[in-house]
Each structure stands twice: as C-alpha cells, then as structure tokens.
Scaffold this active site. Structure first.
Site, PDB file in Angstrom:
ATOM      1  N   ASP A  73       0.807  -1.225   0.000  1.00  0.00           N
ATOM      2  CA  ASP A  73       0.000   0.000   0.000  1.00  0.00           C
ATOM      3  C   ASP A  73       0.841   1.277   0.000  1.00  0.00           C
ATOM      4  O   ASP A  73       0.446   2.300   0.549  1.00  0.00           O
ATOM      5  CB  ASP A  73      -0.966   0.030   1.208  1.00  0.00           C
ATOM      6  CG  ASP A  73      -1.900  -1.153   1.194  1.00  0.00           C
ATOM      7  OD1 ASP A  73      -2.255  -1.608   0.097  1.00  0.00           O
ATOM      8  OD2 ASP A  73      -2.264  -1.626   2.291  1.00  0.00           O
ATOM      9  N   GLY A  82       1.588   2.958  -2.647  1.00  0.00           N
ATOM     10  CA  GLY A  82       1.208   3.841  -3.758  1.00  0.00           C
ATOM     11  C   GLY A  82       1.759   3.331  -5.088  1.00  0.00           C
ATOM     12  O   GLY A  82       1.991   4.112  -6.014  1.00  0.00           O
ATOM     13  N   LYS A  83       1.931   2.014  -5.184  1.00  0.00           N
ATOM     14  CA  LYS A  83       2.520   1.425  -6.399  1.00  0.00           C
ATOM     15  C   LYS A  83       1.659   1.694  -7.630  1.00  0.00           C
ATOM     16  O   LYS A  83       2.172   2.049  -8.694  1.00  0.00           O
ATOM     17  CB  LYS A  83       2.689  -0.096  -6.209  1.00  0.00           C
ATOM     18  CG  LYS A  83       3.636  -0.456  -5.086  1.00  0.00           C
ATOM     19  CD  LYS A  83       3.692  -1.950  -4.851  1.00  0.00           C
ATOM     20  CE  LYS A  83       2.445  -2.553  -4.278  1.00  0.00           C
ATOM     21  NZ  LYS A  83       2.125  -2.182  -2.880  1.00  0.00           N
ATOM     22  N   GLY A 111      -4.426  -4.360  -3.802  1.00  0.00           N
ATOM     23  CA  GLY A 111      -5.379  -3.302  -4.150  1.00  0.00           C
ATOM     24  C   GLY A 111      -4.563  -2.107  -4.572  1.00  0.00           C
ATOM     25  O   GLY A 111      -3.944  -1.457  -3.732  1.00  0.00           O
ATOM     26  N   HIS A 112      -4.491  -1.853  -5.847  1.00  0.00           N
ATOM     27  CA  HIS A 112      -3.667  -0.757  -6.373  1.00  0.00           C
ATOM     28  C   HIS A 112      -4.602   0.328  -6.911  1.00  0.00           C
ATOM     29  O   HIS A 112      -5.419   0.055  -7.792  1.00  0.00           O
ATOM     30  CB  HIS A 112      -2.737  -1.269  -7.480  1.00  0.00           C
ATOM     31  CG  HIS A 112      -1.726  -2.254  -6.995  1.00  0.00           C
ATOM     32  ND1 HIS A 112      -0.733  -2.776  -7.789  1.00  0.00           N
ATOM     33  CD2 HIS A 112      -1.541  -2.802  -5.759  1.00  0.00           C
ATOM     34  CE1 HIS A 112       0.005  -3.612  -7.075  1.00  0.00           C
ATOM     35  NE2 HIS A 112      -0.478  -3.656  -5.842  1.00  0.00           N
ATOM     36  N   GLN A 124       2.086  -6.184  -3.111  1.00  0.00           N
ATOM     37  CA  GLN A 124       2.535  -6.223  -1.706  1.00  0.00           C
ATOM     38  C   GLN A 124       3.839  -5.419  -1.531  1.00  0.00           C
ATOM     39  O   GLN A 124       4.075  -4.495  -2.297  1.00  0.00           O
ATOM     40  CB  GLN A 124       2.677  -7.677  -1.217  1.00  0.00           C
ATOM     41  CG  GLN A 124       1.351  -8.405  -1.055  1.00  0.00           C
ATOM     42  CD  GLN A 124       0.794  -8.998  -2.327  1.00  0.00           C
ATOM     43  OE1 GLN A 124       1.483  -9.698  -3.050  1.00  0.00           O
ATOM     44  NE2 GLN A 124      -0.457  -8.748  -2.613  1.00  0.00           N
ATOM     45  N   ARG A 184     -10.175  -2.644   5.931  1.00  0.00           N
ATOM     46  CA  ARG A 184      -9.702  -2.641   7.320  1.00  0.00           C
ATOM     47  C   ARG A 184      -8.880  -1.383   7.626  1.00  0.00           C
ATOM     48  O   ARG A 184      -8.179  -0.881   6.736  1.00  0.00           O
ATOM     49  CB  ARG A 184      -8.789  -3.850   7.570  1.00  0.00           C
ATOM     50  CG  ARG A 184      -9.492  -5.171   7.526  1.00  0.00           C
ATOM     51  CD  ARG A 184      -8.532  -6.330   7.751  1.00  0.00           C
ATOM     52  NE  ARG A 184      -7.662  -6.554   6.606  1.00  0.00           N
ATOM     53  CZ  ARG A 184      -6.726  -7.509   6.553  1.00  0.00           C
ATOM     54  NH1 ARG A 184      -6.548  -8.302   7.590  1.00  0.00           N
ATOM     55  NH2 ARG A 184      -5.987  -7.666   5.482  1.00  0.00           N
ATOM     56  N   LEU A 221       3.828  12.367   0.631  1.00  0.00           N
ATOM     57  CA  LEU A 221       4.500  13.410   1.418  1.00  0.00           C
ATOM     58  C   LEU A 221       3.473  14.437   1.899  1.00  0.00           C
ATOM     59  O   LEU A 221       3.578  14.974   3.003  1.00  0.00           O
ATOM     60  CB  LEU A 221       5.563  14.092   0.538  1.00  0.00           C
ATOM     61  CG  LEU A 221       6.502  15.046   1.263  1.00  0.00           C
ATOM     62  CD1 LEU A 221       7.400  14.296   2.233  1.00  0.00           C
ATOM     63  CD2 LEU A 221       7.355  15.843   0.271  1.00  0.00           C
TER      64      LEU A 221
HETATM   65  P1  GDP Z   1      -0.635   0.253  -3.612  1.00  0.00           P
HETATM   66  O1  GDP Z   1      -1.241  -1.002  -3.124  1.00  0.00           O
HETATM   67  O2  GDP Z   1       0.827   0.339  -3.314  1.00  0.00           O
HETATM   68  O3  GDP Z   1      -0.926   0.530  -5.061  1.00  0.00           O
HETATM   69  O4  GDP Z   1      -1.309   1.433  -2.760  1.00  0.00           O
HETATM   70  P2  GDP Z   1      -2.883   1.601  -2.438  1.00  0.00           P
HETATM   71  O5  GDP Z   1      -3.580   2.003  -3.677  1.00  0.00           O
HETATM   72  O6  GDP Z   1      -3.388   0.412  -1.710  1.00  0.00           O
HETATM   73  O7  GDP Z   1      -2.844   2.772  -1.389  1.00  0.00           O
HETATM   74  C1  GDP Z   1      -2.281   4.013  -1.679  1.00  0.00           C
HETATM   75  C2  GDP Z   1      -3.366   5.095  -1.534  1.00  0.00           C
HETATM   76  O8  GDP Z   1      -2.739   6.371  -1.510  1.00  0.00           O
HETATM   77  C3  GDP Z   1      -4.323   5.156  -2.705  1.00  0.00           C
HETATM   78  O9  GDP Z   1      -5.565   5.582  -2.242  1.00  0.00           O
HETATM   79  C4  GDP Z   1      -3.706   6.209  -3.633  1.00  0.00           C
HETATM   80  O10 GDP Z   1      -4.665   6.867  -4.438  1.00  0.00           O
HETATM   81  C5  GDP Z   1      -3.138   7.162  -2.625  1.00  0.00           C
HETATM   82  N1  GDP Z   1      -1.915   7.869  -3.034  1.00  0.00           N
HETATM   83  C6  GDP Z   1      -0.851   7.415  -3.742  1.00  0.00           C
HETATM   84  N2  GDP Z   1       0.122   8.352  -3.781  1.00  0.00           N
HETATM   85  C7  GDP Z   1      -0.343   9.408  -3.071  1.00  0.00           C
HETATM   86  C8  GDP Z   1       0.221  10.669  -2.701  1.00  0.00           C
HETATM   87  O11 GDP Z   1       1.351  11.007  -3.010  1.00  0.00           O
HETATM   88  N3  GDP Z   1      -0.563  11.492  -1.931  1.00  0.00           N
HETATM   89  C9  GDP Z   1      -1.826  11.143  -1.557  1.00  0.00           C
HETATM   90  N4  GDP Z   1      -2.516  12.006  -0.814  1.00  0.00           N
HETATM   91  N5  GDP Z   1      -2.373   9.960  -1.871  1.00  0.00           N
HETATM   92  C10 GDP Z   1      -1.638   9.105  -2.609  1.00  0.00           C
HETATM   93  P1  IMO Z   2      -0.836  -4.243  -2.208  1.00  0.00           P
HETATM   94  O1  IMO Z   2      -0.351  -4.851  -3.481  1.00  0.00           O
HETATM   95  C1  IMO Z   2      -1.052  -4.584   2.129  1.00  0.00           C
HETATM   96  C2  IMO Z   2      -1.196  -8.623   3.795  1.00  0.00           C
HETATM   97  C3  IMO Z   2      -2.454  -9.083   4.491  1.00  0.00           C
HETATM   98  C4  IMO Z   2      -1.861 -10.019   5.519  1.00  0.00           C
HETATM   99  C5  IMO Z   2      -0.716 -10.688   4.764  1.00  0.00           C
HETATM  100  C6  IMO Z   2      -1.068 -12.031   4.152  1.00  0.00           C
HETATM  101  O2  IMO Z   2      -2.119  -3.528  -2.313  1.00  0.00           O
HETATM  102  O3  IMO Z   2       0.245  -3.464  -1.538  1.00  0.00           O
HETATM  103  P2  IMO Z   2      -2.567 -12.734   2.066  1.00  0.00           P
HETATM  104  O4  IMO Z   2      -4.011 -12.484   1.773  1.00  0.00           O
HETATM  105  O5  IMO Z   2      -1.645 -12.189   1.046  1.00  0.00           O
HETATM  106  O6  IMO Z   2      -2.263 -14.167   2.381  1.00  0.00           O
HETATM  107  O7  IMO Z   2      -2.293 -11.927   3.441  1.00  0.00           O
HETATM  108  O8  IMO Z   2      -0.375  -9.780   3.726  1.00  0.00           O
HETATM  109  N1  IMO Z   2      -1.379  -8.134   2.411  1.00  0.00           N
HETATM  110  C7  IMO Z   2      -1.292  -6.845   2.064  1.00  0.00           C
HETATM  111  N2  IMO Z   2      -1.119  -5.742   2.810  1.00  0.00           N
HETATM  112  N3  IMO Z   2      -1.118  -4.484   0.796  1.00  0.00           N
HETATM  113  C8  IMO Z   2      -1.258  -5.579   0.027  1.00  0.00           C
HETATM  114  O9  IMO Z   2      -1.201  -5.546  -1.308  1.00  0.00           O
HETATM  115  C9  IMO Z   2      -1.391  -6.837   0.662  1.00  0.00           C
HETATM  116  N4  IMO Z   2      -1.564  -8.096   0.210  1.00  0.00           N
HETATM  117  C10 IMO Z   2      -1.534  -8.878   1.290  1.00  0.00           C
HETATM  118  O10 IMO Z   2      -3.129  -8.014   5.090  1.00  0.00           O
HETATM  119  O11 IMO Z   2      -1.288  -9.300   6.570  1.00  0.00           O
HETATM  120 MG    MG Z   3      -2.805  -1.612  -1.872  1.00  0.00          MG
END
Ligand code: GDP
Ligand code: IMO
Ligand code: MG
Length: 466
Positions: free
Chosen positions: A15, A17-18, A44-45, A228, A339, A368
């Site tokens: 999570d 911000g990939k 979840g990206h 991840q 969560r 940031l």
């Molecule tokens: P990922 O799993 O690494 O792709 O990250 P997620 O999408 O799960 O979580 C990142 C969250 O931060 C998302 O809601 C993005 O839209 C948001 N996001 C990413 N980069 C930035 C940033 O620089 N600033 C802000 N405010 N939000 C960001």
């Molecule tokens: P992205 O790609 C954050 C965590 C779960 C749990 C552990 C194992 O969005 O960054 P799993 O379902 O993979 O067997 O769960 O890994 N987890 C993540 N946490 N971002 C993710 O993906 C995750 N994918 C799995 O919460 O702790």
């Molecule tokens: Mg994510």
C-alpha cells in the site's frame, strides 16, 4: 533512463502507492507494457485519473492506457470470479481492456482456497482471498493452472479441467468437512460457474513469456509491477506474517518469465509507514487491538479530522491519536478489505533491507502531502534490542517484537502539493527527503504529493548517486 525497463516494488508492508506510480510512469515515460508478476487479488492498487478512482486488484496498473500491453504473469494467482468482476467494472466505466493477456502458467484460485483461507487465515490476518492456499497447492503440485482451463486454441477444455477439478475438489471437500468441520462445496455448481467465467477471458490466455520476448525483440519497454511489499515477502518479510509469494526483484524474473532485466529498480516508499493484518510492527502508533475496534470506517461516513485538542495530545505523546491523525489524513483503510491500516513513522532500517534485497536503484517517495501540518515528524533510523543497536532488519519475529525504535526527529512542513520541482518544496521537507536519501544511499527521484497522476515531481539532479 528512458530506454530501459523498470521494476516497481513496494519497499514496506504494501500500500505504498505502487498503482499510482505505475500509472504515472506509463504516462510520463511511454512504457509499452506493464506486467504483474506476483500475488493475486489480495492486492489493491489505486489509480486516480481526472478525479475518478480506479481500484485494481489483479489487472495491471497500465490498463488505463489503451496502447499499453498489460500482462498477468505466471507468478500471479488468478481468481476467475475476481478477474471477470474487475474486467466488467472497468469495461462498464469505459476502460478498454483489449490489451490484457493472462499467462497460461498462472495458477487458479479455486473455491476451496477461499474457504480454507477464510477459515485459517485469521492468525496472519490474511485478505481471505485464497492466496496462501493457492500458492501452497502450486508448490505441492496439486494446483490447477489457467492453461488447464483454457487450451492452446483458446477453447475452454471442459473434459480435462472437469476431471482435474473433480479429483482435486473431492480431496479438498474431505479436508473441508473432516478436518475443518465446514460445509462441503457443491463441486458441480462451482465447476459450471468456472466454465461460464472462463468463456469471458479465454481469448486473453497465452504464453506470456513468449509475448514478452516478442515485445523485447521489437525494442519495446516493460514496467514490472510488484504487488505487496518487501516486508511481506515470503522469504525476506516478517515471516510467518507475510504473503505467500516472492515480492522482490527475483520474483519479477521468475514470475514473468521475461528476458527483460529491469535496470531501473524503483522502491515505492510511503513518507510514513502502514501495515494491514497481524504481525510485529516496530514503532506502531497505537495498539492494533484498540485500533481494530475504535478506528473502523463506516461505509459512506466521512472521517472527521482530529480536533485541536486531540492533535495536541498526539504531539504530547499519545501514540494512538498520532496514529489516528496519520490514518485519517492518509485515508489509511484497505483498498481490498476496508480494514483500518496500522500506522507508524517511516522505518528506514526496514526500507534499507528492501533496498538491499531488491538491489533498488531509486525510491519513489509517496504521500509526502499527508505529513503536512504535523509539526514534528520522525524517522526510525535504528532498533534497540536491549543494549544492542541494530541497523539491519531481523529475520526472527520474536527479536523484532522486542526491539524498540530509535527515532530522529524533524521539523514539520507546510503545503507541498503545488511544488513542481525539488527546490520548490519547503526547506524542512527537503531536509527530510535528503536524510532518507543519505540513509538509503539511493535517490528519491520521484516525489509524490497527491493521488492524481500528475501530482508528483521528479528530481532530475540528485544528491546521491543511486
Ligand atoms: P498500492 O497497493 O501500493 O498501489 O497502494 P494503495 O492504492 O493500496 O494505497 C495508496 C493510496 O494512496 C491510494 O488511495 C492512492 O490513491 C493514494 N496515493 C498514492 N500516492 C499518493 C500521494 O502522493 N498522496 C496522496 N494524498 N495519496 C496518494
Ligand atoms: P498491495 O499490493 C497490504 C497482507 C495481508 C496479511 C498478509 C497475508 O495492495 O500493496 P494474504 O491475503 O496475502 O495471504 O495476506 O499480507 N497483504 C497486504 N497488505 N497491501 C497488500 O497488497 C497486501 N496483500 C496482502 O493483510 O497481513
Ligand atoms: Mg494496496
């Protein structure tokens, strides 16, 4: 730089911000292809484009660019229902998904994987998407692959798959009933549903290694998208509180079967840290058991910012409130499960570990802007284990659990979102970033200051070599 392939990999607990960085890089630097190489729809990206939010789980984050080839590689585990649902949602929203291809070697998440994960995954706090049980079957050679469901002529192979499904399914139903005391699956119904789903994606199935080889031969460039983060990697994370795939650089090669070597390896680092799920988490702000109860977001209800009084308490050392401040500012709630994410200050010891394990050449620092207005911010620069000071990430979770963080404190900074170049950032923000770079020994070339595609700046000249 513009001629090379690149890797995007999470350098924390996921999570970071990939999705946003992949989407922005495709736009800014004309990548031709994006490849997911690990994980499944536990990921979840999120992409935000023109005010529209696109949460992606299995589909690579290049999908909003119609000319880009998007590949789900062999190292990914594919839930047919999740895939079809995601495709339908994107198509409904006008996203052209014609350039999406799926490896015939990828493993399928089967109904029993989800049942078993929901039953056993609680201790780890998994996403209950069946990911661990599916990788388990892959390793024990009981798994079912996409290429068994869809044959080399892109036809659904009912005979072969039906036989394999029934054989493995009967064994799994025994386990489910006798060992776990749960209701058995209706295998006939589940199989019919899978055949139905497969009709909608069968034409996308191919030998993606061959496809990537052709792309290379044509001189095109690939962006590998990890799911991840390094600290959730099966080997290099906080085992056993990890996911079941190889997240790191090596996973990109094995999970894609590609001849492209990503010379540019970008670790995505959030300006603070979060973790979702169980497991040791050094420097966590607040106690997770309390957070789970008190910080649940109710659907549709906006989260109010902290009151001035609460902010003062947070600054006076109330960690639960400081964590909540960051959580609410950063909307740190799971994209996949909703969560509340656990929050803490950026842990450079852990990120350095990710730098080493994946041979990262640069960092993209995200979110940031979320730290704006917090008057004092911190970085973890070492761990204390009794009398010992550690600067490496321990392999043993019991050691990790007893360590205490050593912090460096920084002045907070004001607005960053309008900065278009590094010198336009507030001085204190520059100092914060320079410390991160010097600690890690690589540059923070991309600095993200908002969720939209355009909300970032690029340091062309950096202070560390990388
Ligand atoms: P990922 O799993 O690494 O792709 O990250 P997620 O999408 O799960 O979580 C990142 C969250 O931060 C998302 O809601 C993005 O839209 C948001 N996001 C990413 N980069 C930035 C940033 O620089 N600033 C802000 N405010 N939000 C960001
Ligand atoms: P992205 O790609 C954050 C965590 C779960 C749990 C552990 C194992 O969005 O960054 P799993 O379902 O993979 O067997 O769960 O890994 N987890 C993540 N946490 N971002 C993710 O993906 C995750 N994918 C799995 O919460 O702790
Ligand atoms: Mg994510």
């Amino acid at each position: 730089m513009r001629n090379t392939s690149a890797l995007i990999v999470g350098a924390q607990f996921g999570d970071e911000g990939k999705g946003k960085i992949v989407d922005s890089l495709v736009q800014d630097e004309d990548f031709d292809c994006v490849v997911r190489y690990n994980g499944g729809n536990n990921a979840g990206h999120t992409i935000v484009s023109d005010g529209q939010t696109y949460p992606l789980h299995l589909i690579p984050s290049g999908i909003l660019h119609p000319h880009v080839t998007n590949v789900i590689g062999a190292g990914v585990v594919v839930d047919p229902a999740g895939l079809v649902q995601e495709l339908a949602t994107l198509t409904e929203r006008g996203v052209d998904c014609k350039n999406l291809f799926i490896s015939d070697r990828a493993h399928l998440v089967m109904p029993w994987h989800k049942v078993i994960d929901a039953h056993l995954g609680g201790k780890i706090g998994t996403t209950a998407r069946g990911i661990g049980p599916c990788y388990e079957d892959r390793a024990s050679r009981r798994g079912l692959r996409v290429g068994e469901l869809v044959d080399e002529n892109n036809r659904v192979d009912k005979e072969h798959f039906g036989a394999r499904f029934s054989e493995v399914g009967a064994h799994k139903n025994e386990l489910i009933q006798k060992l776990y005391g749960l209701e058995p699956l209706d295998l006939e119904k589940e199989l019919a549903e899978i055949f139905h789903l497969a009709e909608t994606f069968k034409d996308r199935v191919c030998d993606t290694s061959e496809l990537l080889y052709q792309i290379k031969t044509e001189g095109k460039r690939v962006l590998f998208e990890g799911a991840q983060g390094c600290l959730l990697d099966l080997d290099w994370g906080s085992y056993p509180y990890v996911t079941s795939s190889t997240v790191t650089f090596s996973g990109c090669l094995s999970g894609s079967g590609s001849a492209h070597i990503p010379e540019r390896r970008i670790g995505i680092v959030k300006a603070y840290s979060t973790r979702v799920g169980e497991g040791p988490y050094l420097g966590e702000l607040g106690d997770y058991e309390t957070i789970k109860v008190q910080d649940v977001a109710k659907k549709g209800e906006p989260l109010p910012p902290l009151s001035d009084d609460e902010k003062q308490k947070a600054l006076n050392g109330d960690d639960l409130l400081m964590g909540r401040w960051i959580r609410r500012a950063g909307r740190e709630y799971g994209t996949t499960t909703g969560r509340p994410r656990r929050c803490g200050w950026l842990d450079l010891v852990a990120v350095k570990h990710a730098v080493q394990v994946s041979g990262l050449t640069e960092v993209a620092l995200t979110k940031l802007d979320i730290l704006v207005d917090i008057p004092k911010i911190k970085l973890i620069t070492a761990y204390k284990d009794g009398d010992k000071t550690l600067t490496t990430f321990p392999s043993r979770i019991n050691q990790l659990a007893r360590c205490q963080p050593v912090y460096e404190e920084f002045e907070g900074f004001g607005e960053v979102k309008n900065a278009k170049s590094f010198p336009e950032l507030p001085r204190a923000a520059q100092d914060f970033i320079r410390r991160i770079e010097s600690y890690l020994g690589i540059p923070a070339r991309i600095i993200s200051v908002g969720p939209e595609r355009s909300h970032h700046l690029v340091q062309e000249e950096t202070h560390v070599a990388g």
